[in-house]
Design an enzyme around this catalytic site. Structure first.
Site, mmCIF file in Angstrom:
data_model
loop_
_atom_site.group_PDB
_atom_site.id
_atom_site.type_symbol
_atom_site.label_atom_id
_atom_site.label_comp_id
_atom_site.label_asym_id
_atom_site.label_seq_id
_atom_site.Cartn_x
_atom_site.Cartn_y
_atom_site.Cartn_z
ATOM 1 N N GLU A 98 -1.973 10.505 22.361
ATOM 2 C CA GLU A 98 -1.737 9.972 21.015
ATOM 3 C C GLU A 98 -3.044 9.854 20.247
ATOM 4 O O GLU A 98 -4.113 9.720 20.846
ATOM 5 C CB GLU A 98 -1.104 8.581 21.098
ATOM 6 C CG GLU A 98 0.402 8.594 21.062
ATOM 7 C CD GLU A 98 0.978 8.866 19.682
ATOM 8 O OE1 GLU A 98 0.310 9.497 18.833
ATOM 9 O OE2 GLU A 98 2.121 8.465 19.449
ATOM 10 N N ASP A 99 -2.932 9.885 18.927
ATOM 11 C CA ASP A 99 -4.086 9.632 18.079
ATOM 12 C C ASP A 99 -4.284 8.133 17.901
ATOM 13 O O ASP A 99 -5.389 7.622 18.001
ATOM 14 C CB ASP A 99 -3.939 10.332 16.726
ATOM 15 C CG ASP A 99 -2.627 10.018 16.019
ATOM 16 O OD1 ASP A 99 -1.724 9.410 16.616
ATOM 17 O OD2 ASP A 99 -2.494 10.407 14.841
ATOM 18 N N ASP A 102 -0.135 1.925 16.950
ATOM 19 C CA ASP A 102 -0.070 0.947 15.877
ATOM 20 C C ASP A 102 0.927 -0.143 16.285
ATOM 21 O O ASP A 102 0.604 -0.988 17.101
ATOM 22 C CB ASP A 102 0.374 1.680 14.600
ATOM 23 C CG ASP A 102 -0.152 1.052 13.335
ATOM 24 O OD1 ASP A 102 -0.026 -0.175 13.187
ATOM 25 O OD2 ASP A 102 -0.672 1.781 12.479
ATOM 26 N N PHE A 151 -5.691 0.652 7.530
ATOM 27 C CA PHE A 151 -5.207 2.020 7.439
ATOM 28 C C PHE A 151 -6.402 2.965 7.547
ATOM 29 O O PHE A 151 -7.371 2.832 6.806
ATOM 30 C CB PHE A 151 -4.474 2.248 6.117
ATOM 31 C CG PHE A 151 -3.810 3.592 6.060
ATOM 32 C CD1 PHE A 151 -2.618 3.823 6.708
ATOM 33 C CD2 PHE A 151 -4.412 4.641 5.382
ATOM 34 C CE1 PHE A 151 -2.014 5.078 6.671
ATOM 35 C CE2 PHE A 151 -3.822 5.893 5.337
ATOM 36 C CZ PHE A 151 -2.619 6.110 5.988
ATOM 37 N N ARG A 164 -6.656 14.846 7.494
ATOM 38 C CA ARG A 164 -6.560 15.053 8.941
ATOM 39 C C ARG A 164 -7.790 15.761 9.502
ATOM 40 O O ARG A 164 -8.188 15.531 10.621
ATOM 41 C CB ARG A 164 -5.333 15.905 9.291
ATOM 42 C CG ARG A 164 -4.021 15.206 9.166
ATOM 43 C CD ARG A 164 -2.906 16.066 9.779
ATOM 44 N NE ARG A 164 -1.600 15.662 9.335
ATOM 45 C CZ ARG A 164 -0.898 14.662 9.869
ATOM 46 N NH1 ARG A 164 -1.391 13.955 10.851
ATOM 47 N NH2 ARG A 164 0.298 14.370 9.406
#
Length: 178
Positions: A98-99, A102, A151, A164
């Site tokens: 995963e990046d 959250d 964010f 990205r």
């Protein structure tokens, strides 16, 4: 793009050093085992590519794409598989790449879904985690960096499908949102 970033949280060098460290730990854990890396699209593309290159062994990869947002900006709570795995994971050691973790809602669903397919094990590696944003507890075996509940964009993470490709992780300047 530089003017759009308010501040850099993690540099490209820090990311690569951390992924090299995680790759050593992952290689030791999975030595001699039938492992499959599963990337979660789209955000994990950069992490997956650089993690694979840092591993001292070759491993197969597969991809999943899921949606819990529909056309809105808040999670609907219902997860849909947009692209499922091509591989049968029965008996394999699955490592979800995963990046960012959250709320954990979608990732906990993905983990449960994959565990229902009879793998030998399912573990998670993530570049970023926001502990303050967690809504459900997700056992993440390897974490690159814990970050504040802000964010962030870059290194696979986007805002409206932009940013990205940034080589670092940072926060966007307020003018981008207005």
């Amino acid at each position: 793009m530089g003017a759009d970033l308010e501040r850099v949280l993690i540099t490209e060098d820090e990311i690569h050093a951390k992924l090299a460290e995680l790759a050593e730990e992952i290689a030791a854990e999975y030595a001699g085992k039938d492992v499959l890396l599963v990337g979660v699209l789209k955000g994990a593309v950069m992490v997956m590519a650089d993690l694979m290159r840092a591993l001292p062994m070759t491993v197969p990869v597969d991809w999943m794409a899921v949606s819990s947002y529909g056309s809105g900006t808040k999670s609907s709570g219902v997860v849909r598989i947009l692209k499922d795995l091509d591989a049968d994971i029965s008996g394999k050691h699955v490592l979800i790449v995963e990046d960012i973790v959250d709320s954990g809602l979608t990732l906990s669903w993905i983990r449960a879904n994959l565990e229902s397919r009879n793998p030998a094990s399912v573990e998670i590696v993530t570049l970023l985690r926001k502990p303050e944003a967690a809504k459900v507890e997700v056992d993440v075996r390897w974490v690159g960096f814990d970050i504040p509940n802000e964010f962030v964009v870059g290194y696979g993470l986007d805002y409206a499908e932009q940013y990205r490709g940034l080589r670092q992780v940072g926060t966007l300047a307020p003018h981008v949102y207005s």
